[in-house]
Each structure stands twice: as structure tokens, then as C-alpha cells.
Design a protein around this motif. Structure first.
Motif, PDB file in Angstrom:
ATOM      1  N   GLY A   1      -0.833  -1.495  -7.174  1.00  0.00           N
ATOM      2  CA  GLY A   1      -0.972  -2.384  -6.025  1.00  0.00           C
ATOM      3  C   GLY A   1      -1.383  -3.785  -6.429  1.00  0.00           C
ATOM      4  N   SER A   2      -2.290  -3.888  -7.372  1.00  0.00           N
ATOM      5  CA  SER A   2      -2.750  -5.207  -7.823  1.00  0.00           C
ATOM      6  C   SER A   2      -1.617  -5.980  -8.487  1.00  0.00           C
ATOM      7  CB  SER A   2      -3.921  -5.046  -8.796  1.00  0.00           C
ATOM      8  OG  SER A   2      -5.046  -4.489  -8.131  1.00  0.00           O
ATOM      9  N   LEU A   3      -0.809  -5.295  -9.292  1.00  0.00           N
ATOM     10  CA  LEU A   3       0.306  -5.963  -9.955  1.00  0.00           C
ATOM     11  C   LEU A   3       1.381  -6.374  -8.956  1.00  0.00           C
ATOM     12  CD1 LEU A   3       0.629  -3.771 -13.173  1.00  0.00           C
ATOM     13  CD2 LEU A   3      -0.202  -6.129 -13.013  1.00  0.00           C
ATOM     14  N   MET A   4       1.624  -5.534  -7.931  1.00  0.00           N
ATOM     15  CA  MET A   4       2.606  -5.902  -6.917  1.00  0.00           C
ATOM     16  C   MET A   4       2.128  -7.094  -6.093  1.00  0.00           C
ATOM     17  SD  MET A   4       4.410  -2.438  -5.472  1.00  0.00           S
ATOM     18  CE  MET A   4       2.919  -1.457  -5.299  1.00  0.00           C
ATOM     19  N   ALA A   5       0.837  -7.121  -5.778  1.00  0.00           N
ATOM     20  CA  ALA A   5       0.298  -8.257  -5.032  1.00  0.00           C
ATOM     21  C   ALA A   5       0.408  -9.535  -5.854  1.00  0.00           C
ATOM     22  CB  ALA A   5      -1.160  -7.987  -4.656  1.00  0.00           C
ATOM     23  N   LEU A   6       0.111  -9.426  -7.142  1.00  0.00           N
ATOM     24  CA  LEU A   6       0.220 -10.598  -8.011  1.00  0.00           C
ATOM     25  C   LEU A   6       1.675 -11.045  -8.134  1.00  0.00           C
ATOM     26  CD1 LEU A   6      -1.180 -12.614  -9.845  1.00  0.00           C
ATOM     27  CD2 LEU A   6      -0.986 -10.968 -11.717  1.00  0.00           C
TER      28      LEU A   6
ATOM     29  N   LEU B   1       0.827  -1.200   0.000  1.00  0.00           N
ATOM     30  CA  LEU B   1       0.000   0.000   0.000  1.00  0.00           C
ATOM     31  C   LEU B   1       0.866   1.257   0.000  1.00  0.00           C
ATOM     32  CD1 LEU B   1      -2.756   1.364   0.139  1.00  0.00           C
ATOM     33  CD2 LEU B   1      -2.752   1.015   2.613  1.00  0.00           C
ATOM     34  N   ALA B   2       1.937   1.249   0.777  1.00  0.00           N
ATOM     35  CA  ALA B   2       2.831   2.400   0.821  1.00  0.00           C
ATOM     36  C   ALA B   2       3.519   2.621  -0.530  1.00  0.00           C
ATOM     37  CB  ALA B   2       3.882   2.209   1.914  1.00  0.00           C
ATOM     38  N   GLN B   3       3.932   1.529  -1.174  1.00  0.00           N
ATOM     39  CA  GLN B   3       4.619   1.651  -2.459  1.00  0.00           C
ATOM     40  C   GLN B   3       3.692   2.124  -3.564  1.00  0.00           C
ATOM     41  OE1 GLN B   3       7.404  -1.744  -3.447  1.00  0.00           O
ATOM     42  NE2 GLN B   3       6.625  -2.517  -1.503  1.00  0.00           N
ATOM     43  N   MET B   4       2.449   1.665  -3.546  1.00  0.00           N
ATOM     44  CA  MET B   4       1.546   2.012  -4.644  1.00  0.00           C
ATOM     45  C   MET B   4       1.207   3.499  -4.658  1.00  0.00           C
ATOM     46  SD  MET B   4      -1.811  -0.019  -3.189  1.00  0.00           S
ATOM     47  CE  MET B   4      -3.124   0.608  -4.226  1.00  0.00           C
ATOM     48  N   LEU B   5       1.249   4.151  -3.492  1.00  0.00           N
ATOM     49  CA  LEU B   5       1.020   5.589  -3.450  1.00  0.00           C
ATOM     50  C   LEU B   5       2.115   6.343  -4.189  1.00  0.00           C
ATOM     51  CD1 LEU B   5      -0.150   6.212   0.230  1.00  0.00           C
ATOM     52  CD2 LEU B   5      -1.560   6.083  -1.819  1.00  0.00           C
TER      53      LEU B   5
END
Length: 473
Positions: A247-252, A230-234
């Protein structure tokens, strides 16, 4: 001065509001005169004084903020709702404060009907409506079960849940799996396409994700750090509510090696899971929401604190809770978002605000960090200066800046965190939320996306309750 003189002379501008407008104009060489003006506040003077003079308030709010900042979020499991929530048969959870079927909005009714069809409690929509109207299905808010759900938020016993834990305070929070875009249950749709997808999520997606998450954790690997994502996606153009692409791509990225390694599952199912997750821009939202829930729950039950811990909507009412008043709801009629519409839909098609996803703004992201994601205005309306001004304004309503959630365009300033009931009342400004819009008629689905604010009376009620609690202390 003639009209010709007015049009030919350099403009002289009077600006009222946040400095970002004045600074932008001055940067272009305009002459700007600032007026120190803000909307009038609200609330009974005696109640405002009681809360402002409460000797416990400063320390209580400091404690609440410290708990929020310290809270972590780890993905530790994926399990059916009946297991992790103890959700019994014939019970459905929903977004927002408590509500009965008779008062439910179109999209909430549609989602409840669809859940009954999915669970096999009814064979037709008409039969589902009958058992719901007869009170044969128990309805309860997700928030009462440490859970959150976007839009209608309807969660049934067979749905699989993301299971997150806070390693600092020991809390747990849960959310169902995101269905993607289009005709989806959370927007109130319940046709065959919706039910077929939900069954695939129950039979394939949930079990695969469970093995992918549980296997590495059981083997001693560190759980996925969702707060870190969450911190990175901002810093990558997301704001954490309506925009979750990065965020979705990082989670994947975190989950895909374990998904590919899942044994005993046909390769076609593995491929379908990866394709579904990779094509769902809101895949992360249902991980971000329980992350925010963990943080806000860590600040519950702090006497004297005027900080908001929950903002949630059921499509009829908007409700808030505060750290100083525990689980008590303060409600008012939900407003209808203003924004952009899909296809031929227009304002008359939109239902009033709905969803638990305002937990993101309660945590200090989403609409509070629109400055981090200026591209969001193309989806919810407004302009880039609007996005910057919104974030600047939210600092006036909050108790602190979260150094973990930084806004690059503001010099990596921490996100505005900890909505203060007293500051909201004194300023007259209300929290900004960006959100999807569900169709007013059950079964319609999504009609657009936009911006919305809570009704003022939620904060008036909270102010009154906090003042009463102060006097009784």
C-alpha cells in the motif's frame, strides 16, 4: 493400549473450532473427529432477547452495512490541523476514548510531552509535564474531530493532516502524517531526534505533500482513490494494519510524479521527501485509517443497529461505539498485546493496548484479514494456520462480507465486515486486532508487535445500552 501402541498407530484427532484446522489435517491423511463447540456467550438473557427481537434491527443493520460498502475515499488535500480541524492553540488530540493527564499511560504521556516541546509550549520535558498536569493543555479524542491517529495518536495544531473525503456520503476524515519506525512520537518517544523529525515534517514534508496533492486536484485531475489502493494491497500480501508495504509503495507511485513536479522547492527537499516516504513501510497506514473512518462514520446514528462503528484505545482504556448509540463510549481496561518483542524487550516492558488504528479492524481489515497476509505472523506472532483461522472466526462476528476487500487465499471471499454486538455476545468470541506495542515507560518508543482483543465489558455495556434503547423505542 500400551504407550508403544499409541505411538506406532496412526493418530486419531479430535478438533474443536473452525473447519480450517480439520480440513488441513484431512488433507494430510489424518483421521479427524469434529466437535461442534464454541466458547460460552455472555450477557443478560433479557438484554440478549430484547436486542435479538428488536423489529428494527435487521433493516437497521442492513442500512449500516450498505452505507459502509458504498463509502468511498479520496485524498483531496494536506493541511495543518489548526486549519482543517479548527484546532486551537493549547489543545492536543489523542487516540482512544476521553482521558485526563492523571490517568494517561506512559506512551501517551510521552507523546503529549513531545507535542508540547514541538509546539514550543514548553522548553523542557519537566515544564511540559507541569503544564499538562495543571490542565493548561486541553486534551480531546481524535474521534471527536473526525480524525484518527495511530498508537498515542497525539495531534497538535502545527501538524499536517491527510484530508480525505467520501464522494458518496460527503463525509470527511483526517489523520496526521506517519513518522516512520524507530523512536517516534506515536510510540511515546520525545527526544531530540523525534522533535527534529517533527519539525522537518512541518517545514518540508507537509508543504511538499500539500502542493503535490492539491495541485493536480485544483487542475481538474481525479483525486487519489485511497479505497482502491486498500483493496489492491489486500491482494498483494498486506492486511492494512501492521503490514502496509504494498500500500505504501502504491501510494508513493500515485504521488511521486506530482511531488517531483512541485515548483519553488529545493531539489534536495524533493529528494528527502521521496526518500522518507519510500523508506517508511507504514506511510500508507495514515491514509488507510481515515478511509476506514469515513466508512464507519457513514453508519453513525442508525436507531436499532447493533453494529460497532469505533474501536479505539488510549493506553489505559479500550472504547467502542455503535451505530445505534451514536457518540456514546463503552469502555473497559485495555489489554496488553501478546506477541514478539524487539531486542531485549519483554512482556514487562509493554504498555496496554493503544491507538485509533483498530478502526482498520472495525472496517473489516487488519486483524480480520490476516489470511490475506500470512507473512504478518512473523511480525506479530502465531502461525499461518492461526492467521487463516482468525479470519474464518471473524466471519462469525460480522454482518456481511465486503466484496471490495477480497481475501485471495479464501477464494477471493470478501472481508468480514460490520462487527455485531449481538453476535459477539452470543458467541463469546471477541474481535481480533494486530497492533504495535509501545513501551510502558514514557520516552521508550516501540518494544514489539502482537495480537490483542477488546475487554469483554465494552460489549457488555454496549449490549445493555442497545437493549435499553430498544425498550425505549
Amino acid at each position: 493400549m500400551t504407550l508403544a501402541d499409541l505411538l506406532s498407530a496412526p493418530p486419531a484427532i479430535v478438533a474443536a473450532g473452525v473447519d480450517v484446522f480439520s480440513d488441513a489435517l484431512r488433507a494430510q491423511g489424518a483421521e479427524v473427529y469434529d466437535v461442534d463447540w464454541r466458547p460460552p456467550g455472555f450477557g443478560d438473557p433479557a438484554e440478549l432477547a430484547a436486542l435479538a427481537l428488536d423489529p428494527r434491527r435487521a433493516a437497521a443493520n442492513r442500512t449500516a452495512v450498505e452505507r459502509i460498502m458504498a463509502a468511498g475515499s479520496q485524498l483531496v488535500d494536506v493541511r495543518p490541523a489548526r486549519e482543517v480541524l479548527g484546532l486551537p492553540d493549547r489543545m492536543l488530540l489523542h487516540a482512544g476514548p476521553p482521558i485526563a493527564w492523571a490517568d494517561a499511560s506512559g506512551p501517551l504521556r510521552g507523546a503529549l510531552i513531545g507535542a508540547c516541546l514541538f509546539e514550543g509550549w514548553a522548553d523542557t520535558a519537566e515544564e511540559a509535564e507541569r503544564i499538562l498536569a495543571a490542565g493548561e493543555i486541553t486534551l480531546d479524542p481524535c474521534h471527536h474531530h473526525r480524525a484518527v491517529g495511530p498508537m498515542a495518536g497525539v495531534t497538535s495544531p502545527s501538524m499536517w493532516m491527510w484530508c480525505l473525503q467520501d464522494p458518496v456520503h460527503g463525509g470527511q476524515a483526517f489523520s496526521n502524517l506517519n513518522e516512520g519506525l524507530g523512536k517516534v512520537l506515536r510510540m511515546g518517544a520525545y527526544n531530540d531526534e523525534v522533535i527534529t523529525r517533527l519539525r522537518w515534517m512541518r517545514d518540508v514534508l507537509g508543504p511538499v505533500l500539500a502542493k503535490a496533492v492539491r495541485g493536480p486536484v485544483d487542475a481538474g485531475a481525479d483525486p487519489v482513490d485511497v479505497k482502491s489502493i486498500l483493496a489492491q494491497m489486500l491482494q498483494m500480501g498486506d492486511e492494512g494494519h501492521n503490514r502496509n508495504r504494498a500500500g505504501s509503495l502504491m501510494a508513493l507511485r500515485e504521488l511521486s510524479p506530482a511531488i517531483v513536479a512541485v515548483e519553488g522547492v529545493p531539489s534536495s527537499d524533493i529528494a528527502a521527501v521521496l526518500e522518507f516516504a519510500g523508506g517508511n513501510e507504514h506511510f500508507f497506514l495514515n491514509l488507510g485509517m481515515p478511509t476506514a473512518k469515513l466508512a464507519m462514520d457513514s453508519a453513525r446514528g442508525i436507531p436499532g443497529s447493533s453494529m460497532v462503528t469505533v474501536m479505539a484505545r488510549n493506553g489505559t482504556e479500550f472504547g467502542i461505539q455503535t451505530a445505534g448509540t451514536g457518540d456514546r463510549w463503552f469502555t473497559g481496561p485495555a489489554n496488553t498485546p501478546v506477541g514478539l518483542f524487539l531486542g531485549d524487550y519483554g512482556p514487562e516492558d509493554a504498555n496496554p493496548d493503544i491507538g485509533d488504528s483498530a478502526i482498520m479492524e472495525t472496517y473489516g481489515v487488519g486483524g480480520f484479514t490476516m489470511a490475506a497476509a500470512p507473512a504478518i505472523v512473523r511480525f506479530v506472532g502465531g502461525s499461518v494456520p492461526d492467521a487463516l483461522a482468525t479470519t474464518e472466526r471473524m466471519y462469525q462476528l460480522t454482518l456481511a462480507e465486503n466484496p471490495a476487500m477480497q481475501v485471495p487465499i479464501l477464494g477471493f471471499r470478501g472481508s468480514p465486515t460490520g462487527i455485531d454486538v449481538l453476535k459477539v455476545a452470543r458467541s463469546g468470541w471477541l474481535p481480533q486486532i494486530n497492533t504495535g506495542m509501545a513501551g510502558r515507560v514514557a520516552g521508550t518508543g516501540q518494544v514489539g508487535a502482537g495480537l490483542v482483543q477488546p475487554p469483554q465489558q465494552c460489549f457488555e455495556q454496549a449490549l445493555r445500552a442497545l437493549a435499553e434503547e430498544t425498550r425505549a423505542a
